[in-house]
Design an enzyme around this catalytic site. Structure first.
Site, PDB file in Angstrom:
ATOM      1  N   CYS A  61      13.910  -0.867  28.679  1.00  0.00           N
ATOM      2  CA  CYS A  61      14.055  -1.968  27.727  1.00  0.00           C
ATOM      3  C   CYS A  61      12.902  -2.952  27.900  1.00  0.00           C
ATOM      4  CB  CYS A  61      15.392  -2.669  27.960  1.00  0.00           C
ATOM      5  SG  CYS A  61      15.602  -4.168  26.959  1.00  0.00           S
ATOM      6  N   LYS A 108      12.753  -3.777 -17.578  1.00  0.00           N
ATOM      7  CA  LYS A 108      13.686  -2.763 -17.068  1.00  0.00           C
ATOM      8  C   LYS A 108      14.348  -3.305 -15.801  1.00  0.00           C
ATOM      9  CE  LYS A 108      13.946   2.039 -15.510  1.00  0.00           C
ATOM     10  NZ  LYS A 108      14.613   1.703 -14.237  1.00  0.00           N
ATOM     11  N   LEU A 165      16.440   7.477 -20.008  1.00  0.00           N
ATOM     12  CA  LEU A 165      15.133   7.445 -20.659  1.00  0.00           C
ATOM     13  C   LEU A 165      14.130   8.270 -19.867  1.00  0.00           C
ATOM     14  CD1 LEU A 165      14.784   3.664 -21.620  1.00  0.00           C
ATOM     15  CD2 LEU A 165      15.631   5.547 -23.020  1.00  0.00           C
ATOM     16  N   CYS A 178      20.877  -8.305  29.360  1.00  0.00           N
ATOM     17  CA  CYS A 178      19.643  -8.230  28.567  1.00  0.00           C
ATOM     18  C   CYS A 178      19.455  -9.521  27.777  1.00  0.00           C
ATOM     19  CB  CYS A 178      19.700  -7.039  27.615  1.00  0.00           C
ATOM     20  SG  CYS A 178      18.226  -6.876  26.587  1.00  0.00           S
TER      21      CYS A 178
END
Length: 676
Positions: free
Chosen positions: A417, A120, A85, A441
Site C-alpha cells: 500500500c 440531440k 435514426l 491505513c
C-alpha cells in the site's frame, strides 16, 4: 355557494397555479417563485385532496410525488414503430445525406426544402400517449415495436404534463382522441453529480445517460421522483394522416405551447453552410449547457414529404443524427499515482502533461484498475490519447505506439500500500487490488472520515480534507467516534485553526448528533450501502443492535438489499473496530436507533429545507433547529435549489448572497418567529 363548491374551486385554482409554475420552471426556465413557495402550494393541494378525496383527478400534480411500487413493467405495442435514426460522425456524410434528400425531392417535383436542426439529447427515448388530453401511457422504445409500460415512473417527471390543453391544438378535422408525443428522458449534470455523491463509490453511474436508464427501470416511483429526471419532446402525432401540420418547426413550436420542454435551441437551415454553422456552433457551446448533448438531429422540415421519401426497415430517409466525435487530445503520461479509497481499493491514476480538453485543462485521468493498464499496453512516458465523451472524468483510450519514446518503461504494479506499507491483496475474480489494513491505513481513515462528514451523511461542513489530514497525521482521530472527543485547545493548535474555526467545528459536531438514524447508517460507510439502502435498513431494524444481530438470510429479504449487500453488512458489524466505533458514538450521544417521526407541534415548516445564516438573538442554533424540526422541517447546512427558506440573522455570511442569486426566499428572525 356551498362549501363543497368553494373547496372544489380552491383545489382547481391550486392545480392551475402549480401547473403554471411547473411550466415556468421546467419549460421556460424562468421561475417566478422559490422552491419553498412552490412546496407550500403543493402541500396545500395534497392537504385539501386528502380531506376531500372525491375531488382528486387523474391529472392532479399531487400525483408527481411518487411512492407507488411497480412489481413488473408490462410490454406495450407502439402504434407506429419507434425507428432509430441513422447516425454519422462525419460532416461529409451529412452533406451526402443532404444531397440525397434533395435528389429524392427533385424526383417528387420539389426543388428547395429547409432542414430543421435540433440538438440531440443523450438520454432514453420515450413515447407518451394522451387520450382526450389526459396522459394514459408512457413507454420505452424497447425494440422499436414493443416497449415497457413505465407510466407510473414517468408521471413523477415535472416536465411531463399530466394533461395537455386541447384548446392549444389547431382546429383541423382529423385530430384523434389519442395524441402521441415522443422525446427523450435525461438527467441534468447537477442532478447527476448529486445522485452519484449519494451512492457508494463502487456503485456510481458512469454518466447521466446510464443513470437515467437505471432510474426509469426502478420499481419504486418515489425514488424515481427524488432523482429529478427531465423530458424533452421532439415528435408530435395528432392523427394517422398528420400531414396538416406542415413542418417539423411548427410541431416543435406547438409542443412548447402544450407545456413541453423542447430544448429551444432548434432552427431552420436553408443550405449546407447553415447546417455546418449550426453543428460547429454547438460543438463548442454544448459544454455550457446544463445537460449532456451528443450531437445534432437534422430532419426534413416539411412533414408532408416524409412519407414520400420513406424509410428503411431501421430508420427514416428524411432524417439523420450527426454525433459529435468524443473530444480527444494527445498528451504524455508522465507518471502513475496510486490512490487508496476509504474501502481500501487501490486505483491507478494517470499523471499527464497538462492539456486542454472540452473547455478545461486536464492533468490527471483515471485508469480504473491494473487490467486496464495491461489492456492499453501503457508505459511511462508514452504519448497517449485521452477522451471525454459522456463520462464526467476524461479517460485514456489508447497509446500512440509509433511515437513511443526510447525511455518508455513499464508501469509497475505496487506490492504494498502506498499509504501504509501493508501487502496488497487481490481477491479472486476481482480486478482491483486492496489494502487489507482498514484500521491503520491513513488513506482509508481519511476517506471514512470525509464520507462520515459528507453532505448526504452527517453534513459536518467544517470538516474538510486539509483538517481531516491534520487530525489523522497527528494521531488525534482514528475513527469517526474520536471526532466527538476533540477539545478546543487541541483544535486551536492545528494549522489555520483559530479560536473561531475550532468553535465552529465543535458546534457542527454537536449538531451532527441530531441527524437521523438512517443518515448515520449511511455515514458509517458500509460497502454497498448507499442512502436508499440505509433508509430501508433503518426501517427494517429500528436499532443498531437489531441490525447487527440479523442473519444474512434475514437481511437479504429487506428491499434494496439482497445477498451481496447482506454479506457486506454482516461482515461490517462482525469487526471489533466497528464495535469500538459504535461504543464511542453511543457515548457521544447518538441514540443508534430509529426514533420515528418527531412529534410535531404544528406543520408550519413541513417538508421545507431551512438554512440559518448569521447570529440569532432569541435562539441558539441548536434550539432554532429543533423548533424547525418540531414543525416538520429540516435544517440544512448549505444553499441549493432545494433550500426552501433562509433565515438571516445578524452578520450573515456568503450563503445569503447565494440564496438571493438562486431565488430562495429569505426571512428575518422576526419573520421566522412569527412562522412558529
Amino acid at each position: 355557494m356551498s362549501d363543497a363548491v368553494n373547496v372544489r374551486k380552491a383545489i382547481e385554482e391550486l392545480r392551475r397555479e402549480i401547473n403554471r409554475h411547473n411550466t415556468l420552471y421546467y419549460v421556460d426556465a424562468r421561475p417566478e417563485i422559490s422552491d419553498y413557495e412552490f412546496d407550500r402550494l403543493m402541500e396545500r393541494l395534497i392537504e385539501l385532496e386528502k380531506a376531500f378525496p372525491d375531488f382528486v383527478t387523474p391529472d392532479s400534480p399531487s400525483h408527481r410525488v411518487g411512492g407507488a411500487i411497480t412489481r413488473e413493467f408490462p410490454s406495450v405495442r407502439h402504434r407506429e414503430p419507434m425507428l432509430s435514426l441513422s447516425n454519422t460522425y462525419s460532416l461529409a456524410e451529412v452533406e451526402d445525406f443532404y444531397s440525397r434528400v434533395k435528389k429524392l425531392l427533385l424526383v417528387e417535383g420539389v426543388r428547395e426544402q429547409d432542414m430543421a436542426a435540433e440538438l440531440k439529447f443523450d438520454g432514453v427515448a420515450i413515447s407518451l400517449l394522451y387520450r382526450d388530453g389526459l396522459l394514459v401511457q408512457g413507454a420505452t422504445r424497447g425494440d422499436g415495436t414493443e416497449g415497457d409500460d413505465i407510466t407510473t415512473n414517468l408521471k413523477t417527471l415535472s416536465s411531463v404534463p399530466l394533461r395537455i390543453p386541447l384548446t392549444s391544438l389547431p382546429v383541423i378535422e382529423g385530430i384523434e382522441r389519442d395524441i402521441e408525443i415522443r422525446g427523450e428522458v435525461f438527467m441534468q449534470k447537477d442532478d447527476f453529480a448529486r445522485l452519484n455523491e449519494a451512492r457508494p463509490e463502487e456503485d456510481r453511474f458512469a454518466n447521466p445517460r446510464n443513470a437515467t436508464a437505471g432510474t426509469l427501470k426502478l420499481q419504486d416511483s418515489g425514488e424515481v421522483a427524488r432523482r429529478r429526471l427531465n423530458f424533452v419532446a421532439y415528435y408530435l402525432r395528432l392523427s394517422s394522416q398528420d400531414s396538416f401540420l406542415l413542418t417539423q418547426y411548427d410541431r416543435l413550436e406547438l409542443l412548447g405551447q402544450l407545456g413541453f420542454f423542447t430544448g429551444k435551441h432548434y432552427r431552420l437551415c436553408r443550405d449546407m453552410k447553415e447546417i455546418g454553422d449550426f453543428i460547429g456552433y454547438w460543438a463548442v457551446e454544448r459544454w455550457n449547457l446544463p445537460y449532456e448533448t451528443d450531437g445534432v438531429v437534422l430532419k426534413l422540415n416539411d412533414v408532408a414529404l416524409w412519407p414520400r421519401i420513406g424509410a428503411t426497415a431501421k430508420s427514416p430517409r428524411w432524417a439523420i443524427a450527426y454525433k459529435y466525435p468524443a473530444q480527444q487530445a494527445k498528451t504524455v503520461l508522465q507518471g502513475v499515482a496510486f490512490q487508496v479509497g476509504r474501502l481500501g481499493t487501490v486505483t491507478p491514476v494517470a499523471e499527464l502533461e497538462p492539456v486542454r480538453l472540452a473547455g478545461s485543462t486536464v492533468s490527471r485521468s483515471t485508469l480504473h484498475n491494473f487490467d486496464e493498464i495491461e489492456r492499453l499496453g501503457l508505459m511511462l512516458h508514452d504519448r497517449v490519447i485521452i477522451e471525454k465523451s459522456g463520462e464526467v472524468i476524461p479517460k485514456v483510450i489508447r497509446v500512440v505506439l509509433d511515437e513511443r519514446p526510447e525511455n518508455a518503461e513499464p508501469v509497475g504494479v505496487p506490492s504494498v500500500c502506498p499509504e501504509c506499507g501493508a501487502s496488497l491483496e487481490k481477491p479472486e475474480n476481482e480486478v482491483s487490488y486492496y489494502c487489507p489494513d482498514q484500521d491503520s491505513c491513513p488513506a482509508q481513515i481519511r476517506g471514512r472520515l470525509l464520507h462520515f462528514a459528507s453532505r448526504n451523511a452527517l453534513d459536518i461542513q467544517s470538516l474538510g480534507e486539509s483538517l481531516v489530514a491534520q487530525l489523522v497525521q497527528k494521531g488525534l482521530v482514528r475513527d469517526a467516534g474520536d471526532l466527538y472527543l476533540l477539545q478546543q485547545p487541541q483544535l486551536e493548535a492545528l494549522e489555520r485553526m483559530g479560536r473561531k474555526s475550532a468553535h465552529n467545528l465543535l458546534r457542527a459536531l454537536q449538531e451532527s448528533r441530531e441527524k437521523s438514524y438512517e443518515r448515520l447508517l449511511y455515514a458509517l460507510g458500509i460497502r454497498h450501502v448507499g442512502q436508499a439502502t440505509a433508509r430501508e435498513l433503518a426501517r427494517a431494524y429500528e436499532t443498531v443492535e437489531a441490525l447487527q444481530n440479523a442473519s444474512e438470510e434475514e437481511l437479504a429479504t429487506v428491499p434494496d438489499v439482497g445477498p451481496v449487500v447482506a454479506h457486506s453488512v454482516k461482515d461490517y458489524f462482525s469487526k471489533s473496530s466497528t464495535q469500538m466505533l459504535l461504543r464511542k458514538l453511543r457515548d457521544a450521544g447518538f441514540p443508534l436507533r430509529f426514533t420515528g417521526p418527531q412529534k410535531l407541534i404544528n406543520r408550519n415548516f413541513e417538508g421545507v429545507n431551512v438554512l440559518f445564516t448569521g447570529a440569532l438573538e432569541r435562539y441558539g442554533r441548536q434550539q432554532a433547529s429543533e423548533l424547525v424540526q418540531q414543525r416538520g422541517g429540516r435544517v440544512v447546512g448549505s444553499v441549493s435549489r432545494s433550500t426552501g427558506v433562509v433565515v438571516a440573522g445578524s452578520e450573515p455570511g456568503s450563503k445569503l448572497d447565494k440564496a438571493r442569486k438562486l431565488g430562495v426566499k429569505v426571512i428575518s428572525e422576526d419573520e421566522f418567529n412569527a412562522m412558529l
